[in-house]
Design an enzyme around this catalytic site. Structure first.
Site, PDB file in Angstrom:
ATOM      1  N   GLY A 114      -2.406  -3.164  -1.966  1.00 48.07           N
ATOM      2  CA  GLY A 114      -1.090  -3.731  -1.699  1.00 48.07           C
ATOM      3  C   GLY A 114      -1.121  -4.615  -0.468  1.00 48.07           C
ATOM      4  N   GLU A 141      -0.610  -5.717   3.196  1.00 53.77           N
ATOM      5  CA  GLU A 141      -0.763  -4.846   4.359  1.00 53.77           C
ATOM      6  C   GLU A 141      -0.336  -5.550   5.644  1.00 53.77           C
ATOM      7  OE1 GLU A 141      -4.325  -1.883   2.860  1.00 53.77           O
ATOM      8  OE2 GLU A 141      -4.808  -3.360   4.412  1.00 53.77           O
ATOM      9  N   THR A 164      -1.972   2.505  -8.178  1.00 52.17           N
ATOM     10  CA  THR A 164      -3.115   3.157  -8.832  1.00 52.17           C
ATOM     11  C   THR A 164      -2.658   4.194  -9.853  1.00 52.17           C
ATOM     12  OG1 THR A 164      -4.536   2.776  -6.913  1.00 52.17           O
ATOM     13  CG2 THR A 164      -5.192   4.540  -8.405  1.00 52.17           C
ATOM     14  N   ASN A 212      -1.019   5.714   3.216  1.00 57.53           N
ATOM     15  CA  ASN A 212      -1.244   6.177   1.842  1.00 57.53           C
ATOM     16  C   ASN A 212      -2.431   7.138   1.836  1.00 57.53           C
ATOM     17  OD1 ASN A 212      -1.642   6.472  -0.895  1.00 57.53           O
ATOM     18  ND2 ASN A 212      -1.919   4.303  -1.330  1.00 57.53           N
ATOM     19  N   SER A 228      -5.381   5.553  -0.889  1.00 55.31           N
ATOM     20  CA  SER A 228      -5.267   4.096  -0.940  1.00 55.31           C
ATOM     21  C   SER A 228      -6.516   3.471  -1.560  1.00 55.31           C
ATOM     22  CB  SER A 228      -5.073   3.543   0.476  1.00 55.31           C
ATOM     23  OG  SER A 228      -4.993   2.141   0.457  1.00 55.31           O
ATOM     24  N   SER A 229      -6.318   2.595  -2.554  1.00 53.09           N
ATOM     25  CA  SER A 229      -7.448   1.852  -3.127  1.00 53.09           C
ATOM     26  C   SER A 229      -7.945   0.859  -2.090  1.00 53.09           C
ATOM     27  CB  SER A 229      -7.009   1.090  -4.386  1.00 53.09           C
ATOM     28  OG  SER A 229      -6.562   1.964  -5.373  1.00 53.09           O
ATOM     29  N   SER A 250       0.833  -1.200   0.000  1.00 56.90           N
ATOM     30  CA  SER A 250       0.000   0.000   0.000  1.00 56.90           C
ATOM     31  C   SER A 250       0.868   1.250   0.000  1.00 56.90           C
ATOM     32  CB  SER A 250      -0.897  -0.012   1.249  1.00 56.90           C
ATOM     33  OG  SER A 250      -1.743   1.109   1.253  1.00 56.90           O
ATOM     34  N   GLY A 251       0.587   2.168  -0.941  1.00 47.49           N
ATOM     35  CA  GLY A 251       1.343   3.405  -1.034  1.00 47.49           C
ATOM     36  C   GLY A 251       2.532   3.340  -1.962  1.00 47.49           C
TER      37      GLY A 251
END
Length: 739
Positions: free
Chosen positions: A389, A391, A117, A162, A165-166, A112-113
């Site tokens: 991502g 986590e 995306t 993030n 974040s998605s 994540s981050g």
């Protein structure tokens, strides 16, 4: 732009910064890889290759090389001609689809981050710019591009790690005509983090749309929806965070509303979408107090607005939140009895309704985009996978378990196709090869999803949920006990007093099982569904289409079984395409440019398997293609193979290789395919092919110009004859008249 111009651009504008393809590193270890990525990152080169795999490091700032100039530079260029770039990968996908008539996909992975995306946006933007035109095509392009801000508004949120974040997975297929024009598309979404609707950790936010609405709504909208500042709402004020640095929620709201118009939502539907968003916020402010062990609504004033916005009766909403109709079997008879809920159960029911409304609204938006760009039949497509991502938080619950499982499956695809399958192909084709050892994470996937011998974590979880009491009391502790009894000896599993630990490919993650069983059951009680089906708004009714009588029969589907099915369907879809990979790396936790944390970057290099990837690529072959396709592409190079080779395909391939004087250590012939070692050898073939085509083009141009010149000469000669004839007649007539 030709090869010379590209080379000039490189030498004039790009300084040397590490190696741009890590297959060329002098040492192959995690430290050397990390140092090379750091060196390039500090010089603002965020892209690096491992052969055809693209490594992307999040710069945490806008960079100047994503303009139309770069689009022109990378369009139609070979990989070696320009510095590493995501546009090169996107162009390669698009051209491969057209040349080989095969579907392509890109798997974007990383924590994540790390910038997944944004990478997906660049790919879709590039393909939109280089593909064909026309009104219908432009309409599809607009929808494809505008779907991003819409889905981000409803599916993305600020997390600790993030700012954008998605919180859902997305597989976007861009569909093309045989001429290479994007004329359709399809989005598959999964794993929306519904729990975020009702609670967030400190320093995080709910989904962006809530803050966009509260920041950007007109005065009339605010009055109609009864909305005020974020700190007023329980669903927004638990985390204490309302804004995001460098994000203008008011402007983003305007972009979201415009995106809804572009994808074809009517004004009435747009109003209903915002009405539901506001209705969920008001639902969250309904509080309960205990009276004689039963829940009662603390203030009935808070029922009025959510009931009004959702088109249901205030009394009905109160009753369904504080009581439940349950079927009781006794003496062969089934009768319905009303059960009064306590405050904890009432809050759970309220939150379940809010989560169901939001997730179904999100599905409606995805369906709306799909309807706007759906195509009757499939020809070619390019798929872009953008998913959460990996986590690892301080406390990891059911959501993190599901997210990490899907990432584990994607890592398995990468291993299967870049490490395992590549080496197996050498064996099958009889290519001389020294095997490279690597960690195969299939053992971890089996630990999570296996059905039998021994059953995996998800199977044990489903069994506990099938037998748990309606209130769910003690189920989580039962889960720990059954996991300990069933799989405690597994080398990638440990248990502790509050949960269990899985040794994932990306590291050990400790999961707290509190709420695991309730979240896995994912039950929305029939009472709530009936309440929403009684809404005066057809839009809201359509979000709850269940046939309750038919669905009473059979074991309810759990969240983990849905996720397992979705993940395996996704894997099957990806396996049918020619895959491309972007491995994203997050260089720091500060989200600041030029900040590099060695330990964090090295850990990602290790778990992404970049060292093994380099070793396999370095020892192996950059290019392989079936004999027939190789002959078809390079037949133009010799008279014997053009327009077609009539003999044995293997001999035709050898003839072509000898004709271009390729060194024998640069290729091997397998049973059905040719394998070429270095990319440069392939680029040589491509350049020779291009020169041949250019030569033929010049010959055609010369013949055409000669043809035009001859026609012009004949025409002039004919015109000359006519002129002389007319002059002669005039002269004769003058002579006669004079005489």
């Amino acid at each position: 732009m030709g090869s010379k111009e590209r080379y000039h651009w490189q030498t004039q504008n790009v300084k040397i910064s590490g190696v741009d393809d890590m297959v060329l590193l002098s040492k192959i270890n995690e430290d050397a890889i990390t140092d090379n990525l750091k060196k390039r990152y500090m010089d603002d080169y965020i892209f690096t290759y491992i052969g055809s795999v693209l490594i992307s490091v999040n710069p945490f700032k806008q960079l100047p090389y994503f303009t139309d100039r770069e689009v022109d530079l990378y369009q139609g260029a070979a990989q070696y001609e320009n510095p590493p770039h995501i546009y090169a990968l996107a162009d390669n996908m698009y051209r491969n689809m057209m040349i080989d008539c095969e579907n392509q996909c890109v798997i974007i992975s990383g924590e994540s981050g790390a910038g997944k995306t944004v990478a997906a946006k660049y790919i879709m933007g590039y393909i939109s710019k280089v593909s064909g035109g026309g009104p219908k095509v432009q309409h599809v392009k607009d929808i494809i591009l505008q779907s991003n801000p819409l889905l981000e508004a409803f599916g993305n949120a600020k997390t600790v790690r993030n700012n954008n974040s998605s919180r859902f997975g997305k597989y976007f297929e861009i569909q093309f005509s045989r001429g290479g024009e994007p004329d359709g598309g399809k989005i598959s979404n999964f794993l929306l983090e519904k729990s975020r609707v009702v609670s967030q950790n400190q320093g995080e936010r709910n989904f962006h749309i809530y803050y966009q609405l509260l920041g950007g709504a007109t005065k009339e909208m605010r009055e109609n929806l009864g909305v005020t500042t974020p700190d007023y709402y329980l669903y927004l004020n638990q985390s204490g965070t309302y804004t995001v640095e460098d994000v203008n929620d008011k402007k983003e709201f305007s972009d979201t509303m415009e995106a809804m118009s572009v994808v074809g939502l009517s004004v009435d539907d747009q109003d209903m979408v915002m009405q539901i968003v506001a209705g969920i916020l008001h639902l969250g402010n309904i509080a309960f107090r205990e009276e004689g062990n039963y829940a009662v609504v603390e203030s009935e004033d808070f029922l009025a607005f959510p009931a009004y916005l959702l088109g249901i009766s205030q009394e009905g909403l109160k009753n369904k939140l504080t009581s439940r109709i349950m079927d009781s079997k006794w003496g062969g008879k089934t009768e319905s009895i009303a059960v009064t809920l306590n405050t904890e159960q009432a809050s759970f029911t309220r939150d379940a309704l809010s989560k169901a409304l939001y997730s179904r609204l999100f599905d409606f938006l995805v369906d709306s985009i799909n309807k706007a760009i759906q195509k009757d039949h499939e020809e070619f497509n390019i798929g872009v996978l953008d998913i959460y991502g990996f986590e690892i938080f301080q406390k990891n619950g059911f959501e993190q378990f599901c997210i990490n499982f899907v990432n584990e499956k994607l890592q398995q695809i990468f291993i299967e196709l870049t490490l395992k399958a590549e080496q197996e192909e050498y064996v099958q084709e009889g290519i001389k090869w020294t095997p490279i050892e690597y960690f195969n994470n299939k053992i971890v996937c089996d630990l999570i999803e296996s059905k039998l011998n021994p059953p995996g974590i998800m199977s044990i979880l489903d069994d506990v949920c099938a037998t748990m009491h309606a209130k769910g009391e003690g189920a989580d502790q039962t889960l720990i006990q059954k996991l300990q009894a069933g799989i405690s000896s597994h080398e990638h599993f440990n248990s502790w007093n509050k949960g269990f630990i899985v040794h994932h490919y990306a590291g050990k993650v400790s999961y707290d099982v509190s709420g695991f069983c309730e979240r896995n059951r994912d039950v929305l009680f029939n009472d709530i569904i009936e309440l929403m089906q009684s809404s005066e708004f057809a839009f809201i009714k359509s979000l709850f289409p269940e046939n309750l009588e038919a669905e009473k029969k059979g074991r309810p589907t759990t969240a983990s079984s849905k996720i397992k099915k979705q993940a395996n369907n996704l894997v099957q879809t990806l396996m049918k395409c020619t895959p491309h990979y972007i491995r994203c790396i997050k260089p720091n936790e500060t989200k600041k440019p030029r900040d590099w944390e060695d330990t964090r970057a090295k850990h990602q290099v290790e778990y992404l398997g970049l060292r093994e990837n380099i070793r396999v690529r370095r020892a192996g072959y950059a290019f392989r293609r079936a004999f027939a396709k190789f002959l078809q592409r390079y037949a133009i190079l010799t008279r014997e193979t053009w327009p077609r080779w009539t003999g044995e395909e293997r001999k035709g391939v050898l003839h072509l290789l000898h004709s271009v004087n390729m060194d024998q250590d640069q290729y091997q012939l397998g049973k059905t395919k040719i394998f070429i070692k270095a990319p440069e050898s392939l680029f040589l073939l491509e350049e020779m092919r291009e020169r041949k085509y250019n030569g033929y083009a010049r010959a055609i141009q010369k013949a055409w110009r000669k043809h035009i010149a001859v026609r012009k000469y004949v025409k002039m000669r004919e015109e000359g004859k006519v002129w002389f004839l007319s002059v002669g007649i005039s002269f004769l007539s003058c002579t006669v008249s004079t005489a």
